[in-house]
Design a protein around this motif. Structure first.
Motif, PDB file in Angstrom:
ATOM      1  N   UNK A 192       0.806  -1.204  -0.043  1.00  0.00           N
ATOM      2  CA  UNK A 192      -0.108  -0.224  -0.025  1.00  0.00           C
ATOM      3  C   UNK A 192       1.042   1.150   0.019  1.00  0.00           C
ATOM      4  N   UNK A 193       1.955   1.165   0.943  1.00  0.00           N
ATOM      5  CA  UNK A 193       2.824   2.326   0.930  1.00  0.00           C
ATOM      6  C   UNK A 193       3.463   2.691  -0.278  1.00  0.00           C
ATOM      7  N   UNK A 194       4.065   1.576  -0.794  1.00  0.00           N
ATOM      8  CA  UNK A 194       4.822   1.674  -2.117  1.00  0.00           C
ATOM      9  C   UNK A 194       3.745   2.070  -3.490  1.00  0.00           C
ATOM     10  N   UNK A 195       2.478   1.903  -3.361  1.00  0.00           N
ATOM     11  CA  UNK A 195       1.669   2.052  -4.377  1.00  0.00           C
ATOM     12  C   UNK A 195       1.047   3.585  -4.344  1.00  0.00           C
ATOM     13  N   UNK A 196       0.680   3.910  -3.095  1.00  0.00           N
ATOM     14  CA  UNK A 196       0.070   4.933  -2.807  1.00  0.00           C
ATOM     15  C   UNK A 196       0.878   6.469  -2.227  1.00  0.00           C
ATOM     16  N   UNK A 197       1.980   6.000  -1.586  1.00  0.00           N
ATOM     17  CA  UNK A 197       2.862   7.094  -0.800  1.00  0.00           C
ATOM     18  C   UNK A 197       1.878   7.652   0.337  1.00  0.00           C
ATOM     19  N   UNK A 198       1.304   6.932   1.005  1.00  0.00           N
ATOM     20  CA  UNK A 198       0.134   7.325   1.861  1.00  0.00           C
ATOM     21  C   UNK A 198       0.760   8.198   2.995  1.00  0.00           C
ATOM     22  N   UNK A 199       0.148   8.764   3.623  1.00  0.00           N
ATOM     23  CA  UNK A 199       0.513   9.483   4.809  1.00  0.00           C
ATOM     24  C   UNK A 199       0.361   8.842   6.270  1.00  0.00           C
ATOM     25  N   UNK A 200      -1.053   8.102   6.004  1.00  0.00           N
ATOM     26  CA  UNK A 200      -1.657   7.413   7.275  1.00  0.00           C
ATOM     27  C   UNK A 200      -2.127   6.104   7.133  1.00  0.00           C
ATOM     28  N   UNK A 201      -1.981   5.110   7.633  1.00  0.00           N
ATOM     29  CA  UNK A 201      -2.425   3.862   7.468  1.00  0.00           C
ATOM     30  C   UNK A 201      -3.265   3.776   8.926  1.00  0.00           C
ATOM     31  N   UNK A 202      -4.586   3.309   8.882  1.00  0.00           N
ATOM     32  CA  UNK A 202      -5.249   2.929  10.060  1.00  0.00           C
ATOM     33  C   UNK A 202      -5.711   1.473  10.064  1.00  0.00           C
ATOM     34  N   UNK A 203      -5.429   0.836  10.918  1.00  0.00           N
ATOM     35  CA  UNK A 203      -5.782  -0.653  11.013  1.00  0.00           C
ATOM     36  C   UNK A 203      -6.630  -0.971  11.974  1.00  0.00           C
TER      37      UNK A 203
END
Length: 388
Positions: free
Chosen positions: A309-320
């Motif tokens: 996910x991080x590699x695909x979206x370069x996202x700031x926050x992941x909520x688990x």
């Protein structure tokens, strides 16, 4: 064209004023004018209209030592209510709240796969509507969370219960004359969480229950993809030619890392017919080797998913959002440790604040925003302990 532009400007000004009043009460007319850079005359006209519509009210004067005391305005959150419904594979949960996501009531109803969903929803809605018949706007919107794919308010695919009528929303609207919105439950979950984490414009929520779903927020907007299939990370391939999945593929992530998959594998390893989440957590805390082994696998598989996910979206926050990560805090640390060794991009990973009701609160948010015609409802004072 000039008239159309004037109406557009007036509607936009009204939206700004109401959204600010909803999210930052109480405030005076003068302060609104200063904050929104609108003239005092424009503010006065809009405020008067909103008062007449029972959406805001004057609550008294602000304390000041200079000049005339300004009158404070507040959003009248109890002028209407929103109903949010979550259709789980084994039950239906309904949550009602006022127009600020507060004063919540939750009800649970049995549901079996062979039941007619439309008839069940009609029965539930009829049960709830009379409770809110005395407020000015009554129930202003109904949101329904579906485990499956939804596009443009139509249901396209449901892997864990029979596909309902794709026009379920229209059928319910015709029956009750209330706007009905149908959405994927993970999309609703990320909308619910982002109402709290409103400064994070780019975030992903992973819902890990019977399956694994993902809600994606890009630049403050829900991302659904071309035809509603965005976020189906549970159906990405972890093991080619692996276990069969209801989606038609083999080796999907949710066949190995969902709560259902983990508990079924743990039951097989310990020679039990079935294991509840509570029993599994107790075994983990008691250091049962098989439970430790399964949580190590869970951490590994979810870390792989988050890394992708991080590699695909370069996202700031992941909520688990998972019972495992919510009830066993060490799991979050284990996942973060794994990612630190394989990922050098800055991304915050946090447990869900809303947990089991994240999708329901996302449904509340949709209903409120659509009714008020605002773009972002901020929820700050919510507490699950206050739900009745």
């Amino acid at each position: 064209m000039a008239i159309a532009n004037q109406e557009m400007i007036r509607d936009n000004n009204r939206r700004q004023v109401l959204e600010y009043l909803v999210n930052h009460p109480p405030i005076s007319r003068a302060a609104l004018s200063q904050q929104l850079h609108l003239t005092k005359a424009t503010i006065s006209n809009i405020v008067q209209e909103l008062i007449e519509q029972h959406l805001i009210l004057e609550i008294g004067s602000a304390q000041t030592s200079l000049g005339r005391k300004p009158i404070l305005l507040e959003f009248q959150k109890k002028c209407g209510y929103v109903l949010s419904i979550d259709v789980h594979p084994s039950q239906i949960i309904a949550l009602t709240s006022d127009l600020k996501g507060e004063n919540c009531r939750l009800k649970e109803y049995p549901f079996q796969k062979e039941d007619n969903l439309y008839k069940n929803l009609c029965r539930i809605i009829r049960d709830i509507l009379p409770e809110y018949g005395n407020c000015p706007y009554k129930i202003v919107g109904i949101t329904i969370g579906i485990y499956g794919v939804v596009q443009q308010n139509q249901i396209l695919f449901t892997p864990y219960y029979p596909l309902p009528d794709s026009n379920l929303a229209k059928l319910l609207e015709s029956e009750f004359h209330i706007p009905v919105f149908v959405e994927n439950e993970s999309n609703l979950s990320v909308l619910g969480e982002s109402a709290f984490h409103h400064y994070d414009q780019n975030m992903v929520l992973l819902n890990i229950h019977d399956g694994i779903g993902m809600g994606i927020m890009i630049n403050g907007h829900l991302y659904r993809g071309q035809d509603g299939y965005a976020g189906e990370i549970g159906h990405t391939i972890l093991f080619p030619d692996g276990k069969p999945c209801p989606c038609g593929n083999h080796g999907c992530l949710e066949q190995y890392a969902s709560e259902k998959a983990i508990l079924e594998e743990y039951a097989r390893l310990t020679h039990q017919e079935q294991v509840t989440i509570d029993a599994f957590v107790r075994d983990y805390q008691n250091q049962v080797p098989e439970a430790l082994e399964m949580m190590e696998l869970f951490s590994k598989y979810i870390s792989i998913a988050i890394n992708n996910i991080i590699n695909t979206f370069n996202i700031e926050l992941v909520v688990l959002n998972s019972s495992f990560s919510n009830y066993i805090p060490q799991i979050n640390l284990s996942i973060q440790d794994y990612l630190h060794h394989h990922q050098n991009r800055k991304c915050q990973i946090i447990p869900s604040r809303l947990q089991d009701i994240s999708g329901l609160m996302g449904g509340i948010r949709i209903g409120v925003e659509r009714f008020l015609d605002i773009r972002h409802l901020i929820i700050e004072n919510f507490s699950s302990n206050k739900i009745r």
